[in-house]
Design a protein around this motif. Structure first.
Motif, PDB file in Angstrom:
ATOM      1  N   UNK A 223      31.859  -9.230 -24.812  1.00  0.00           N
ATOM      2  CA  UNK A 223      31.473  -8.739 -26.132  1.00  0.00           C
ATOM      3  C   UNK A 223      31.009  -7.296 -25.976  1.00  0.00           C
ATOM      4  N   UNK A 224      31.697  -6.386 -26.632  1.00  0.00           N
ATOM      5  CA  UNK A 224      31.384  -4.968 -26.511  1.00  0.00           C
ATOM      6  C   UNK A 224      30.790  -4.414 -27.796  1.00  0.00           C
TER       7      UNK A 224
ATOM      8  N   UNK B 113      40.904 -11.424 -14.772  1.00  0.00           N
ATOM      9  CA  UNK B 113      41.410 -12.589 -15.501  1.00  0.00           C
ATOM     10  C   UNK B 113      40.342 -13.053 -16.474  1.00  0.00           C
ATOM     11  N   UNK B 114      40.702 -13.167 -17.743  1.00  0.00           N
ATOM     12  CA  UNK B 114      39.761 -13.453 -18.818  1.00  0.00           C
ATOM     13  C   UNK B 114      40.267 -14.680 -19.581  1.00  0.00           C
TER      14      UNK B 114
ATOM     15  N   UNK C 102      38.730  -9.889 -31.008  1.00  0.00           N
ATOM     16  CA  UNK C 102      38.103 -10.168 -32.283  1.00  0.00           C
ATOM     17  C   UNK C 102      37.279  -8.958 -32.710  1.00  0.00           C
ATOM     18  N   UNK C 103      37.349  -8.585 -33.969  1.00  0.00           N
ATOM     19  CA  UNK C 103      36.632  -7.418 -34.476  1.00  0.00           C
ATOM     20  C   UNK C 103      35.402  -7.883 -35.239  1.00  0.00           C
TER      21      UNK C 103
ATOM     22  N   UNK D 289      38.668 -19.074 -30.035  1.00  0.00           N
ATOM     23  CA  UNK D 289      37.946 -18.029 -29.341  1.00  0.00           C
ATOM     24  C   UNK D 289      38.774 -16.772 -29.104  1.00  0.00           C
ATOM     25  N   UNK D 290      38.084 -15.645 -28.958  1.00  0.00           N
ATOM     26  CA  UNK D 290      38.712 -14.380 -28.584  1.00  0.00           C
ATOM     27  C   UNK D 290      38.358 -14.057 -27.143  1.00  0.00           C
ATOM     28  N   UNK D 291      39.292 -13.528 -26.380  1.00  0.00           N
ATOM     29  CA  UNK D 291      38.974 -13.118 -25.021  1.00  0.00           C
ATOM     30  C   UNK D 291      37.940 -11.998 -25.027  1.00  0.00           C
ATOM     31  N   UNK D 292      38.086 -11.081 -25.987  1.00  0.00           N
ATOM     32  CA  UNK D 292      37.186  -9.942 -26.109  1.00  0.00           C
ATOM     33  C   UNK D 292      36.768  -9.803 -27.563  1.00  0.00           C
TER      34      UNK D 292
END
Length: 248
Positions: free
Chosen positions: A194-195, A205-206, A245-246, A213-216
């Motif tokens: 989560x950024x 590897x994610x 995901x935004x 779910x979102x990877x990021x």
């Protein structure tokens, strides 16, 4: 020859290695001006009372090598809290009493396994775990940026390792700069990364196991400490929902 790690640290010169000879129950503080290597040597460190297991002060440097476990058992406390400079080149870091039930219920005992407010490098051979669903596993930066009175960035570089669990596996928060070059990242609740501020992913590897779910997850809040800057140059990603995901 030392009865406590603190006594060994106090006697250590710059660059000295402190090697565990048995499991250790106690809290380790590396004070400003110290620059040491801690060799777990196959043994474990567990906190005593309501304290972080290992605390590294601003102006201190610590490298951890060898196999062994650094554990924290208390609510609101981390296995490592870093305000200085830390390099992790070995060890497993966990919260064995973690009881976070979901994003709204901490179960009475939850927190980040590792919290970085300084500069941290993580290399291959490291494992970080958190089996809870309330706190993210690894926090880089500040949940409340107003508490960062210096205004300096928290910098986390991950060159390898295994990172499993938490509400989010790696949360790059207010004033956080995150670079991931390699490693294995797994999550079953929200995201592996989560950024909020600045993240660059060059490899790794994610994997997120879940229906949507979102990877990021990438989120923008403001132009000073939550820039929402995300760059993906490489890596392998697996998730049921969109790759990114935004949030807002």
């Amino acid at each position: 020859p030392f009865k406590t790690i603190e006594a060994a640290i106090n006697s250590a010169n710059t660059g000295d290695t402190i090697k565990l000879a048995s499991d250790y129950n106690g809290n380790v503080e590396v004070e400003a001006g110290k620059n040491i290597i801690l060799d777990l040597n196959g043994f474990n460190i567990t906190n005593v009372g309501s304290s972080n297991t290992i605390t590294v002060e601003l102006g201190a440097k610590l490298e951890i090598v060898g196999n062994g476990i650094v554990d924290n058992t208390e609510h609101g406390r981390a296995a490592i809290w870093n305000d200085g400079t830390v390099t992790l080149s070995g060890g497993t870091y966990t919260r064995s009493n973690e009881n976070g039930q979901d994003a709204n219920n901490n179960g009475g005992n939850s927190y980040y396994t590792i919290l970085n407010h300084g500069t941290m490098t993580v290399n291959s051979g490291v494992t970080v775990e958190n089996n809870g669903k309330y706190s993210s596993m690894f926090e880089n930066g500040w949940q409340n940026g107003a508490q960062n009175t210096s205004g300096k960035d928290s910098v986390l570089t991950i060159n390898g390792g295994t990172f499993i669990g938490g509400l989010n596996t790696i949360k790059n928060d207010d004033y956080g700069i995150l670079v991931i070059n390699d490693g294995t990242f797994e999550n079953a609740i929200q995201s592996t990364v989560m950024n909020w501020n600045k993240t660059t992913i060059n490899g790794g590897e994610f994997t997120v196991i879940g229906a949507s779910g979102n990877a990021v997850v990438n989120t923008y809040a403001d132009a000073d400490m939550d820039m929402g800057s995300l760059t993906i140059n490489g890596g392998t990603f697996s998730c049921a929902g969109p790759l990114v995901g935004i949030g807002k």
